[in-house]
Design an enzyme around this catalytic site. Structure first.
Site, PDB file in Angstrom:
ATOM      1  CE1 TYR A 187       0.397   1.823   4.261  1.00 30.56           C
ATOM      2  CE2 TYR A 187       0.685  -0.538   4.578  1.00 30.56           C
ATOM      3  CZ  TYR A 187       0.826   0.760   5.038  1.00 30.56           C
ATOM      4  OH  TYR A 187       1.398   0.998   6.262  1.00 30.56           O
ATOM      5  CB  CYS A 188       1.791   3.911  -1.695  1.00 32.82           C
ATOM      6  SG  CYS A 188       0.953   3.766  -3.289  1.00 32.82           S
ATOM      7  CB  THR A 189      -0.380   8.351  -0.378  1.00 37.57           C
ATOM      8  OG1 THR A 189       0.690   8.409   0.568  1.00 37.57           O
ATOM      9  CG2 THR A 189      -1.418   9.413  -0.030  1.00 37.57           C
ATOM     10  N   GLY A 220      -1.759   4.811  -4.511  1.00 38.04           N
ATOM     11  CA  GLY A 220      -1.709   3.587  -5.300  1.00 38.04           C
ATOM     12  C   GLY A 220      -0.647   3.536  -6.379  1.00 38.04           C
ATOM     13  CB  VAL A 262      -3.718   5.156   2.818  1.00 38.78           C
ATOM     14  CG1 VAL A 262      -4.288   5.378   4.217  1.00 38.78           C
ATOM     15  CG2 VAL A 262      -2.595   4.136   2.873  1.00 38.78           C
TER      16      VAL A 262
END
Length: 414
Positions: A271-273, A275, A300
């Protein structure tokens, strides 16, 4: 002391012990027991602490008329699609934005588009809708969040860029246009289900249920510091471009959570902020033989909007002037649990802090983005350590949530 060592000492819940003196500090440490509610951006977090510190947001200046079109928002989207003439696309996008109040970063190249920008709701949404009119972008996920202080970016940068994300060696050589080479996207509800299943696996002693499941945060370490999914591996870099998870090969690297795992039987949840970093990095891991790669669709920010903070602790770091956003920013109807406290550790002295906003080191040649308590900010004059405090090129200590101009402005003496 290395930053990682400071972080290691910060992994505790709420009541932190009296801070020990940081080896690099030449001043008297802050008096024991003094909590910092300093309004400047600063503080490193503990792993299991659970406080949601509301950012100090100024009220909008012109909202008396209730005009929704005039309220400012931040819009983010990206899409990997082939663009035969991205330079011509840049011109076309610039022409559309003429006369519209848009600030931000919008990059295009042969592999698609990556955009993060702010503006009045009417202009911001109009641009996203215009992009989606093209059939290649019609299914693109567009995310919006409020920016109550106006623009979150200083100006507009819309241009061709060889790499849609910062990555060593660039990304044009990566198979980003092949969805089979990217991680399999999971909707927020599917992601939540996987997180719940992971908890069940963690408490089970059954060998059959231990089929690997690894929760991998591919952001920067300072992003993890102010919020992350519980149980996620902490990034070991302060810049995504130098991420090396899964690249250690046969060498033993205890800092690499992918080192030595079964590539055939381990599910890697990334995951990241928003995508895009997961999509890019998953193609690298896929080429390294990792089979079961999954990513959180929309990142997220999309998860917090759809599912709330279930499984998430802390705030969300964003790459604009807002810096730190509590989960309620994305889902205002979600009631915050006031008894849940997310407590942090100051990067310099390790003492307790609750203000989840970063600052840049006043030393122009350092410019570290770090979390700091008010005591250290004052004593170190805005620097991250005593070495930087005596550096030859220093910016002034800024009060409150003020932000420095771009570092090159001070470097060049302007």
């Amino acid at each position: 002391m290395a930053a990682s060592a400071v972080h290691h000492n910060c992994h505790r819940l709420l009541a932190l012990p009296t801070p020990s003196r940081h080896p690099r500090l030449s001043f008297s440490p802050r008096p024991a027991g003094l909590r910092s509610f300093f309004s400047a951006p600063g503080c490193r977090l503990g792993t299991h602490a659970v406080a949601l510190a509301e950012p100090e947001l100024m009220p909008p200046e012109e909202e008396e008329d209730g005009d929704d079109d005039a309220r400012f928002v931040v819009v983010t989207f990206y899409k990997f699609v082939p663009l035969e003439d991205p330079h011509a696309e840049v011109v076309r996008h610039l022409n559309f934005l003429q006369g519209r109040d848009i600030h931000g970063r919008i990059y295009l190249n042969e592999q698609g588009i990556n955009a993060q920008y702010s503006g009045p709701h009417k202009d911001a949404v109009a641009y996203a809708d215009w992009v989606k009119e093209h059939h290649r972008f019609s299914d693109m996920l567009v995310q919006t969040s409020p920016s109550v202080t106006g623009h979150a970016f200083p100006r507009l940068k819309l241009r061709y860029k060889p790499s849609l994300v910062q990555l060593e060696g660039g990304s044009l050589h990566l198979p980003l246009l092949d969805p089979n080479m990217r991680a399999t996207p999971l909707t927020p509800s599917e992601w939540k289900g996987r997180l719940e299943a992971r908890i069940c696996l963690d408490v089970s002693s059954s060998e059959t249920s231990r089929r690997g499941l690894l929760l991998l945060d591919v952001r920067n370490d300072y992003e993890w510091d102010i919020g992350h999914f519980e149980g996620a591996q902490r990034p070991n870099v302060d810049c995504f471009r130098s991420t090396s998870f899964g690249l250690s090969g046969e060498m033993e690297d205890p800092s690499d959570p992918l080192n030595g795992i079964d590539k055939e039987r381990t599910d890697v949840l990334m995951y990241c902020t928003g995508g895009i970093r997961c999509d890019v990095y998953s193609t690298i891991l896929r080429k390294k033989g990792f089979r079961n790669l999954y990513t959180l669709e929309g990142g997220v920010s999309n998860y917090l909007k759809a599912e709330g903070p279930a499984g998430w602790v802390g705030n969300l770091f964003v790459f604009d002037g807002r810096l730190s956003l509590p989960p309620a920013t994305f889902r205002p109807s979600e009631e915050e649990e006031e008894h849940r406290r997310w407590v942090a550790c100051c990067y310099a002295c390790g003492s307790e802090v609750v203000e989840l906003r970063h600052r840049n080191c006043a030393n122009i040649d350092c410019n570290r983005l770090y979390l700091c308590c008010g005591w250290c900010a004052e004593e170190l004059r805005g620097c991250c350590c005593s070495d930087c405090k005596v550096a030859p090129r220093l910016r002034p200590l800024l009060p409150g949530h003020q932000r420095y101009l771009k570092w090159h402005v001070y470097r060049d003496g302007r």
